[in-house]
Design an enzyme around this catalytic site. Structure first.
Site, PDB file in Angstrom:
ATOM      1  N   ALA A  15       0.826  -1.213   0.000  1.00 23.74           N
ATOM      2  CA  ALA A  15       0.000   0.000   0.000  1.00 23.74           C
ATOM      3  C   ALA A  15       0.857   1.259   0.000  1.00 23.74           C
ATOM      4  O   ALA A  15       0.520   2.264   0.620  1.00 23.74           O
ATOM      5  CB  ALA A  15      -0.949  -0.014   1.202  1.00 23.74           C
ATOM      6  N   GLY A  17       2.979   4.030  -2.735  1.00 25.37           N
ATOM      7  CA  GLY A  17       2.499   4.829  -3.865  1.00 25.37           C
ATOM      8  C   GLY A  17       2.042   3.987  -5.037  1.00 25.37           C
ATOM      9  O   GLY A  17       1.024   4.289  -5.661  1.00 25.37           O
ATOM     10  N   PHE A 119      17.407  19.349 -10.103  1.00 27.32           N
ATOM     11  CA  PHE A 119      18.045  18.214  -9.443  1.00 27.32           C
ATOM     12  C   PHE A 119      19.201  17.758 -10.327  1.00 27.32           C
ATOM     13  O   PHE A 119      19.183  17.997 -11.527  1.00 27.32           O
ATOM     14  CB  PHE A 119      17.025  17.066  -9.380  1.00 27.32           C
ATOM     15  CG  PHE A 119      16.746  16.539  -8.008  1.00 27.32           C
ATOM     16  CD1 PHE A 119      15.899  17.216  -7.156  1.00 27.32           C
ATOM     17  CD2 PHE A 119      17.318  15.352  -7.581  1.00 27.32           C
ATOM     18  CE1 PHE A 119      15.616  16.707  -5.899  1.00 27.32           C
ATOM     19  CE2 PHE A 119      17.045  14.843  -6.321  1.00 27.32           C
ATOM     20  CZ  PHE A 119      16.187  15.522  -5.481  1.00 27.32           C
ATOM     21  N   ASP A 221       9.485  -8.756   0.013  1.00 31.62           N
ATOM     22  CA  ASP A 221       8.453  -9.798   0.112  1.00 31.62           C
ATOM     23  C   ASP A 221       7.864 -10.181  -1.262  1.00 31.62           C
ATOM     24  O   ASP A 221       7.744 -11.365  -1.585  1.00 31.62           O
ATOM     25  CB  ASP A 221       7.320  -9.349   1.047  1.00 31.62           C
ATOM     26  CG  ASP A 221       7.823  -9.041   2.448  1.00 31.62           C
ATOM     27  OD1 ASP A 221       8.878  -9.582   2.840  1.00 31.62           O
ATOM     28  OD2 ASP A 221       7.170  -8.251   3.162  1.00 31.62           O
ATOM     29  N   GLN A 240      21.704   0.817  -5.664  1.00 33.00           N
ATOM     30  CA  GLN A 240      22.330   2.105  -5.342  1.00 33.00           C
ATOM     31  C   GLN A 240      22.783   2.127  -3.895  1.00 33.00           C
ATOM     32  O   GLN A 240      21.979   1.829  -3.003  1.00 33.00           O
ATOM     33  CB  GLN A 240      21.324   3.236  -5.522  1.00 33.00           C
ATOM     34  CG  GLN A 240      21.424   3.924  -6.832  1.00 33.00           C
ATOM     35  CD  GLN A 240      20.470   5.103  -6.942  1.00 33.00           C
ATOM     36  OE1 GLN A 240      19.648   5.362  -6.052  1.00 33.00           O
ATOM     37  NE2 GLN A 240      20.559   5.800  -8.047  1.00 33.00           N
ATOM     38  N   HIS A 242      24.602   4.693  -0.994  1.00 27.22           N
ATOM     39  CA  HIS A 242      24.965   6.060  -0.657  1.00 27.22           C
ATOM     40  C   HIS A 242      26.222   5.970   0.206  1.00 27.22           C
ATOM     41  O   HIS A 242      26.268   5.153   1.128  1.00 27.22           O
ATOM     42  CB  HIS A 242      23.809   6.711   0.115  1.00 27.22           C
ATOM     43  CG  HIS A 242      23.942   8.185   0.231  1.00 27.22           C
ATOM     44  ND1 HIS A 242      24.894   8.773   1.025  1.00 27.22           N
ATOM     45  CD2 HIS A 242      23.278   9.196  -0.373  1.00 27.22           C
ATOM     46  CE1 HIS A 242      24.781  10.096   0.918  1.00 27.22           C
ATOM     47  NE2 HIS A 242      23.814  10.360   0.079  1.00 27.22           N
ATOM     48  N   LEU A 252      20.816   7.924   6.292  1.00 34.85           N
ATOM     49  CA  LEU A 252      21.584   8.737   5.351  1.00 34.85           C
ATOM     50  C   LEU A 252      22.123  10.003   5.994  1.00 34.85           C
ATOM     51  O   LEU A 252      21.413  10.697   6.723  1.00 34.85           O
ATOM     52  CB  LEU A 252      20.682   9.181   4.189  1.00 34.85           C
ATOM     53  CG  LEU A 252      20.307   8.168   3.126  1.00 34.85           C
ATOM     54  CD1 LEU A 252      19.420   8.839   2.088  1.00 34.85           C
ATOM     55  CD2 LEU A 252      21.552   7.616   2.462  1.00 34.85           C
ATOM     56  N   GLU A 255      24.892  14.312   1.189  1.00 35.39           N
ATOM     57  CA  GLU A 255      26.139  14.737   0.557  1.00 35.39           C
ATOM     58  C   GLU A 255      26.451  16.204   0.845  1.00 35.39           C
ATOM     59  O   GLU A 255      27.603  16.626   0.767  1.00 35.39           O
ATOM     60  CB  GLU A 255      26.021  14.553  -0.967  1.00 35.39           C
ATOM     61  CG  GLU A 255      26.645  13.287  -1.428  1.00 35.39           C
ATOM     62  CD  GLU A 255      25.834  12.568  -2.491  1.00 35.39           C
ATOM     63  OE1 GLU A 255      24.720  12.996  -2.808  1.00 35.39           O
ATOM     64  OE2 GLU A 255      26.336  11.554  -2.976  1.00 35.39           O
ATOM     65  N   ARG A 286      29.518   9.187  -6.095  1.00 44.88           N
ATOM     66  CA  ARG A 286      29.082   8.298  -5.010  1.00 44.88           C
ATOM     67  C   ARG A 286      29.812   6.961  -5.012  1.00 44.88           C
ATOM     68  O   ARG A 286      30.246   6.481  -3.958  1.00 44.88           O
ATOM     69  CB  ARG A 286      27.591   8.013  -5.128  1.00 44.88           C
ATOM     70  CG  ARG A 286      26.739   9.138  -4.649  1.00 44.88           C
ATOM     71  CD  ARG A 286      25.278   8.753  -4.731  1.00 44.88           C
ATOM     72  NE  ARG A 286      24.459   9.836  -4.216  1.00 44.88           N
ATOM     73  CZ  ARG A 286      23.140   9.774  -4.124  1.00 44.88           C
ATOM     74  NH1 ARG A 286      22.490   8.695  -4.519  1.00 44.88           N
ATOM     75  NH2 ARG A 286      22.458  10.789  -3.639  1.00 44.88           N
ATOM     76  N   HIS A 353      20.576   1.778  -0.627  1.00 42.70           N
ATOM     77  CA  HIS A 353      19.501   2.759  -0.700  1.00 42.70           C
ATOM     78  C   HIS A 353      18.347   2.354  -1.605  1.00 42.70           C
ATOM     79  O   HIS A 353      17.181   2.519  -1.246  1.00 42.70           O
ATOM     80  CB  HIS A 353      20.104   4.080  -1.177  1.00 42.70           C
ATOM     81  CG  HIS A 353      19.164   5.231  -1.142  1.00 42.70           C
ATOM     82  ND1 HIS A 353      18.475   5.580   0.002  1.00 42.70           N
ATOM     83  CD2 HIS A 353      18.781   6.128  -2.096  1.00 42.70           C
ATOM     84  CE1 HIS A 353      17.709   6.635  -0.258  1.00 42.70           C
ATOM     85  NE2 HIS A 353      17.871   6.965  -1.517  1.00 42.70           N
ATOM     86  N   ARG A 397      19.538   4.905 -11.162  1.00 44.28           N
ATOM     87  CA  ARG A 397      18.304   5.686 -11.148  1.00 44.28           C
ATOM     88  C   ARG A 397      18.610   7.164 -10.928  1.00 44.28           C
ATOM     89  O   ARG A 397      19.465   7.508 -10.122  1.00 44.28           O
ATOM     90  CB  ARG A 397      17.410   5.193 -10.006  1.00 44.28           C
ATOM     91  CG  ARG A 397      16.136   5.984  -9.810  1.00 44.28           C
ATOM     92  CD  ARG A 397      15.398   5.505  -8.578  1.00 44.28           C
ATOM     93  NE  ARG A 397      16.165   5.697  -7.354  1.00 44.28           N
ATOM     94  CZ  ARG A 397      16.199   6.824  -6.644  1.00 44.28           C
ATOM     95  NH1 ARG A 397      15.527   7.883  -7.053  1.00 44.28           N
ATOM     96  NH2 ARG A 397      16.916   6.914  -5.540  1.00 44.28           N
TER      97      ARG A 397
END
Lengths: 586, 76
Positions: A15, A17, A119, A221, A240, A242, A252, A255, A286, A353, A397
């Site tokens: 449940a 997004g 970004f 799962d 990924q 970090h 986290l 950075e 990274r 991550h 990503r």
């Protein structure tokens, strides 16, 4: 006692997004929709996504979906499927507007349009000037989305099974999925949910690693359920990391700390990044910083009693600057590590991550498996979100594309289920042998007597994953790791529960999660060992270059016999020209 | 509320909250008086971003009765 049964048109497991956006499409029709979630829906890991959603709305700077597509293909290190990426970048725009209509309070510009922030990895005009593509609801975008979608689902009468744990998929002899066996956590009672379509939306699996930024619920799962149903996992080697998580804990440390003048030191107090990246030093990429930290620890220059981490120093900046510019980090250090960063260095280690790989699907969320020389859809099964692999992230990503992925493909899956239900009006006959197999997975934990504890095996497993399938990947390290992981897997049948009570027996849930961790973790380790190149997040010192001739292909790991297979990357987009592979330079 | 149920309520969407809430449950809950135990159960019904504000960001809870509990959960 007879097994309780319920019937729905569609069953959605998870449940966050993706699950809620699939559910709301269905709930707005006549379909009967069930959502199963092991925690209360708004406590799903989507809530931790604070950054935002990419969509080329062009509200702040010029933009279009084709530029977004270019950035995503490049970011994927050319492993992403270009038809799926085109689909996602086009659908981003209506998806964001639909969320707005569903009540997500996006931050606004003075003219009332949705505000968009810039970004890393976003460009105008195919690699030109910086773009501003990320829509956010202040710093709580994930929560705002979950909250709005949950409210809409409640209003549309989606049936929520809150605090139910999914045990396994139920399938017939032809491989069609008939629903799932689930367990009510409060009572320990199993329940069979029959559905014409089942959507896996269970999120990521960061908990396979000792140090991860993922919440405790992220135990892979749905991925493990797919594996046990004979479905492979795709591109699981791409994870990924970090570079700076709080050592032994995983939270986290942004950075921005190094951007403000923070730097890393080893046990000798040496600023070791000067050796690994003489120019960029602590601001190197990274993967370079992550590998440098692990190398320092492996070569005996780690800090602390176990010599298992390095230190991040900001105390030289002085208390006033630390309090003013890095207040969140100071709080995190005090709460999670018992360290005041204004006066002492913070213990850090790379933290797992996000997993780019997952259950292979097409852009409509349908799960696809190899068949002969091609592929076929698994009847009745969909997957969306971090547990799925469409693949839009390929080998890495971009920031702002994870919320986008879950929303676009959750929505697409929901819409495709609606069409599917038009064609399949009836439930397929139940397959009792599959139900019995799922029940056996549950009742196995009723075994009494002496044995290994869950914690003991879990700790050893997660440490082995970190040491042998983490950021430092050579043939020798990973080969040894796979053998160790297999040996640990052989000990799973020796694990026993000490508490056999039914009511809120969280140890029982943890036992089922442990099995899921093993299945997904071993998929990662095998896939990583076999890929003999460096691409995106998969970085191998013994094969330092990207090898498009031999390795521009997707990995498929099958649980049965730990078998690997491969399939080509889909380089042909839906309507535009292919972006051919180029060196990935930022 | 039974402790086993509370343990499941400590499972949140953020690792940071998982960590501090479980730490409190393991270290302090049993020794807490009934009032504090009741406050803890009530606190767990809040949304994650609210818990983040009060526990992780140090923003004062609107009800002063929660402050001592939150201080204990922060563990500073």
């Amino acid at each position: 006692m007879a097994l309780n049964k319920r019937r729905f048109d569609a069953l959605i497991i998870g449940a966050g997004g993706a699950g809620l956006n699939a559910a709301i499409q269905l709930a707005n029709t006549d379909a009967r929709v069930a959502v199963v979630s092991k925690v209360f829906p708004t406590r799903s890991h989507t809530v931790a996504a604070q950054g935002g959603v990419n969509a080329a709305l062009a509200n702040v700077l010029p933009d279009n979906w084709h530029w977004h597509m270019f950035d995503t293909v490049k970011g994927s290190d050319y492993l992403g499927d270009q038809d799926a990426i085109e689909f996602m970048c086009r659908e981003a725009i209506p998806t964001v507007y639909e969320l707005e209509h569903n009540g997500v309070p996006f931050s606004r510009l003075d003219d009332g349009k949705i505000y968009q922030r810039a970004f890393g990895g976003q460009s105008q005009d195919f690699g030109g000037a910086q773009a501003a593509r990320t829509c956010a609801a202040a710093d709580r975008t994930g929560h705002a989305i979950l909250h709005a979608l949950y409210q809409q689902n409640v209003r549309a009468r989606t049936h929520f099974f809150d605090e139910y744990f999914a045990i396994d998929l139920i399938r017939d002899d032809e491989g069609a999925i008939l629903g799932a066996l689930v367990m009510e956590i409060e009572t320990g009672e199993p329940l069979l949910i029959e559905a014409k379509a089942t959507v896996l939306a269970t999120g990521g699996c960061g908990q396979v690693y000792r140090t991860t930024s993922n919440a405790h619920i992220n135990t892979g799962d749905g991925m493990a359920m797919a594996l046990r149903a004979g479905i492979p996992l795709m591109d699981m080697e791409f994870f990924q990391f970090h570079p700076t998580g709080i050592a032994g804990r995983g939270m986290l440390i942004t950075e921005g700390v190094r951007g403000e003048g923070g730097y890393l030191v080893n046990r000798d107090g040496e600023r070791f990044m000067e050796r690994y990246a003489p120019n960029a030093k602590d601001l190197a990429s990274r993967d370079v910083v992550s590998r440098a930290i692990v190398t320092e620890v492996k070569e005996g220059r780690g800090c602390g009693p176990q010599a298992d981490h390095v230190l991040l120093k900001v105390d030289h900046l002085g208390e006033e600057i630390v309090s003013k510019r890095l207040p969140g980090i100071r709080e995190s250090g005090r709460i999670f590590a018992g360290v005041d960063a204004a006066h002492e260095p913070l213990p850090v280690f790379p933290t797992a991550h996000y997993v780019m790989g997952g259950i292979p699907t097409d852009p409509y969320g349908r799960v696809i498996v190899p068949q002969g020389t091609g592929e076929e859809v698994v009847p009745g099964l969909y997957a969306a979100g971090e547990c799925a692999c469409v693949s839009v992230h390929g080998a890495n990503r971009l920031g702002g594309n994870s919320l986008l992925d879950i929303l676009v493909f959750g929505r697409a899956a929901g819409l495709d289920v609606i069409e599917n239900l038009q064609e399949h009006k009836n439930h397929r006959p139940m397959n009792e042998s599959s139900v019995e197999a799922a029940m056996a997975r549950l009742t196995r934990w009723d075994q009494k007597g002496e044995g290994i504890s869950i914690r003991e095996l879990r700790d050893e497993f997660r440490k082995t994953m970190e040491d042998h399938a983490g950021v430092f990947r050579t043939e020798e390290i990973m080969g040894e790791g796979v053998e160790k992981l297999k040996a640990l897997r052989d000990r799973l049948p020796e694990v026993r529960l000490h508490d056999h009570s039914k009511v809120f027996n969280t140890a029982r849930v943890e036992a089922l999660e442990l099995e899921n961790l093993f299945d997904t973790g071993i998929a990662i380790a095998y896939s990583a060992l076999m890929r003999k190149e460096s691409r995106g997040a998969h970085s191998r010192p013994d094969y330092p270059d990207r090898d498009d001739t031999n390795w521009m292909k997707h990995s498929l790991y099958f649980r049965e016999d730990d078998r690997m297979d491969y399939k080509p990357v889909r380089t042909k987009p839906l309507t535009v020209e292919t972006f051919p592979p180029k060196a990935r330079v930022y | 509320m039974a402790k086993a149920s509370l343990r499941w309520q400590c499972r949140r969407g953020m690792l940071e909250l998982d960590f501090v809430l479980e730490r409190y449950l393991d270290r302090h809950y049993d020794a807490a008086d009934q009032t504090e135990q009741g406050l803890f159960a009530r606190l767990l019904s809040a949304q994650d971003p609210e818990l983040q504000l009060w526990i992780l960001n140090g923003v004062t809870h609107p009800d002063p009765a929660f402050q001592p509990l939150i201080a204990k959960i922060r563990g500073i």
